[in-house]
Scaffold this motif. Structure first.
Motif: not given
Length: 84
Positions: A16-17, A41-47
């Motif tokens: 992810g990112r 406050r931050y971007y934390f995405r996963t798949n």
């Protein structure tokens, strides 16, 4: 490798990112402060894909999930949902 409550083994990988604004990077690097940062406050995405041979969880082998991650004491926690 993760183990379910019934002893079944589940393998998960996390791709992810994680994008953090430069202004937060010093705070995120500090173990005493990083858990106090609002995850908004931050971007934390996963798949995360799943793999298992356990009959009870075999359905996970065919699902697509997306989720968000956030810092917790001792590591990272995720909230993931199946894409229908």
């Amino acid at each position: 490798m993760n183990q379910a409550n019934d002893g079944a083994l589940l393998h998960m990988t996390y791709g992810g990112r994680w994008i953090t604004p430069p202004v937060l990077r010093e705070t995120l690097a500090d173990p005493a402060q990083r858990y106090g940062i609002d995850p908004a406050r931050y971007y934390f995405r996963t798949n995360p894909p799943f793999e298992t041979g356990a009959e009870a969880y075999r359905w996970l082998n065919g699902v697509v999930c997306v989720g968000s991650g956030y810092l917790v004491e001792g590591g990272i926690a995720y909230r993931a949902s199946q894409v229908l």
